[in-house]
Design a protein around this motif. Sequence first.
Motif, PDB file in Angstrom:
ATOM      1  N   ILE A 113       0.825  -1.207   0.000  1.00  0.00           N
ATOM      2  CA  ILE A 113       0.000   0.000   0.000  1.00  0.00           C
ATOM      3  C   ILE A 113       0.860   1.259   0.000  1.00  0.00           C
ATOM      4  O   ILE A 113       1.703   1.459   0.857  1.00  0.00           O
ATOM      5  N   ASN A 114       0.615   2.105  -0.983  1.00  0.00           N
ATOM      6  CA  ASN A 114       1.294   3.378  -1.123  1.00  0.00           C
ATOM      7  C   ASN A 114       0.298   4.454  -0.678  1.00  0.00           C
ATOM      8  O   ASN A 114      -0.788   4.563  -1.237  1.00  0.00           O
ATOM      9  N   PRO A 115       0.648   5.266   0.327  1.00  0.00           N
ATOM     10  CA  PRO A 115      -0.290   6.272   0.838  1.00  0.00           C
ATOM     11  C   PRO A 115      -0.788   7.245  -0.228  1.00  0.00           C
ATOM     12  O   PRO A 115      -1.949   7.667  -0.195  1.00  0.00           O
ATOM     13  N   GLU A 116       0.059   7.591  -1.187  1.00  0.00           N
ATOM     14  CA  GLU A 116      -0.368   8.502  -2.254  1.00  0.00           C
ATOM     15  C   GLU A 116      -1.416   7.842  -3.153  1.00  0.00           C
ATOM     16  O   GLU A 116      -2.364   8.479  -3.598  1.00  0.00           O
ATOM     17  N   GLU A 168       3.792  -0.341  -6.411  1.00  0.00           N
ATOM     18  CA  GLU A 168       2.574   0.452  -6.586  1.00  0.00           C
ATOM     19  C   GLU A 168       2.971   1.916  -6.467  1.00  0.00           C
ATOM     20  O   GLU A 168       3.594   2.319  -5.490  1.00  0.00           O
ATOM     21  N   THR A 169       2.621   2.702  -7.472  1.00  0.00           N
ATOM     22  CA  THR A 169       2.994   4.106  -7.493  1.00  0.00           C
ATOM     23  C   THR A 169       1.950   4.894  -8.271  1.00  0.00           C
ATOM     24  O   THR A 169       0.929   4.331  -8.677  1.00  0.00           O
ATOM     25  N   TRP A 208       1.118   9.783 -13.926  1.00  0.00           N
ATOM     26  CA  TRP A 208       0.099  10.687 -14.450  1.00  0.00           C
ATOM     27  C   TRP A 208      -1.097  10.772 -13.493  1.00  0.00           C
ATOM     28  O   TRP A 208      -2.241  10.894 -13.910  1.00  0.00           O
ATOM     29  N   GLY A 209      -0.808  10.654 -12.206  1.00  0.00           N
ATOM     30  CA  GLY A 209      -1.846  10.736 -11.192  1.00  0.00           C
ATOM     31  C   GLY A 209      -2.721   9.501 -11.084  1.00  0.00           C
ATOM     32  O   GLY A 209      -3.722   9.502 -10.381  1.00  0.00           O
ATOM     33  N   GLU A 210      -2.345   8.434 -11.775  1.00  0.00           N
ATOM     34  CA  GLU A 210      -3.146   7.205 -11.800  1.00  0.00           C
ATOM     35  C   GLU A 210      -2.423   6.073 -11.072  1.00  0.00           C
ATOM     36  O   GLU A 210      -1.205   5.933 -11.203  1.00  0.00           O
ATOM     37  N   PRO A 211      -3.165   5.243 -10.327  1.00  0.00           N
ATOM     38  CA  PRO A 211      -2.545   4.082  -9.692  1.00  0.00           C
ATOM     39  C   PRO A 211      -1.860   3.219 -10.758  1.00  0.00           C
ATOM     40  O   PRO A 211      -2.464   2.883 -11.779  1.00  0.00           O
ATOM     41  N   SER A 212      -0.588   2.911 -10.510  1.00  0.00           N
ATOM     42  CA  SER A 212       0.221   2.198 -11.496  1.00  0.00           C
ATOM     43  C   SER A 212       1.005   1.083 -10.826  1.00  0.00           C
ATOM     44  O   SER A 212       1.417   1.204  -9.669  1.00  0.00           O
ATOM     45  N   TYR A 213       1.236   0.022 -11.591  1.00  0.00           N
ATOM     46  CA  TYR A 213       1.883  -1.179 -11.077  1.00  0.00           C
ATOM     47  C   TYR A 213       3.015  -1.550 -12.013  1.00  0.00           C
ATOM     48  O   TYR A 213       2.805  -1.732 -13.211  1.00  0.00           O
ATOM     49  N   LEU A 214       4.236  -1.647 -11.451  1.00  0.00           N
ATOM     50  CA  LEU A 214       5.421  -1.895 -12.257  1.00  0.00           C
ATOM     51  C   LEU A 214       6.224  -3.041 -11.677  1.00  0.00           C
ATOM     52  O   LEU A 214       6.255  -3.231 -10.465  1.00  0.00           O
ATOM     53  N   THR A 215       6.880  -3.739 -12.559  1.00  0.00           N
ATOM     54  CA  THR A 215       7.800  -4.787 -12.159  1.00  0.00           C
ATOM     55  C   THR A 215       8.929  -4.836 -13.181  1.00  0.00           C
ATOM     56  O   THR A 215       8.766  -4.398 -14.331  1.00  0.00           O
ATOM     57  N   LYS A 216      10.071  -5.359 -12.760  1.00  0.00           N
ATOM     58  CA  LYS A 216      11.288  -5.312 -13.571  1.00  0.00           C
ATOM     59  C   LYS A 216      11.121  -5.877 -14.985  1.00  0.00           C
ATOM     60  O   LYS A 216      11.597  -5.307 -15.943  1.00  0.00           O
TER      61      LYS A 216
END
Length: 143
Positions: free
Chosen positions: A8-11, A48-49, A52-60
């Motif tokens: 969980i990312n507070p932002e 989780e970040t 563009w102000g949108e919830p985004s999910y990244l992995t290597k």
Amino acid sequence: MGSTERLINPEVQKVFYNYPTQVRDKISNLRKLILETALEIGITDLEETLKWGEPSYLTKHGSTIRIDWKEKKPDQYAMYFKCTSKLVPSFQLAYGDLFNYETTRAIAFKLDDEVPVKELKQCIKAALTYHTVKHLPLLGIGK
């Protein structure tokens, strides 16, 4: 990433909190499917970040997945993918009209749509592993 609570990312939580009530559960469900899929396929570096102000999910080894609802289209929400990738075109070939697509960048859902969980998780898996499957026919997606 054994527990999604650690992710969980507070932002990101602020963004979720600011969605209209009828949308919050829908977007939260997409988040849940992303987290479940990552766990099921053994991804331990999911981030989780906001992009563009949108919830985004990244992995290597994957391609970024974003989820959002926009005021200009209040009756829908979407899962966004990198538009220059083979992701959405491959989803269209694999699943035809099962999903509603926005060009090569998104799978869009109406607020009252039933989300096809099994198939959407296959799309999520393809995105989270994109750099290892982009050479495969239909990115390894099976019908």
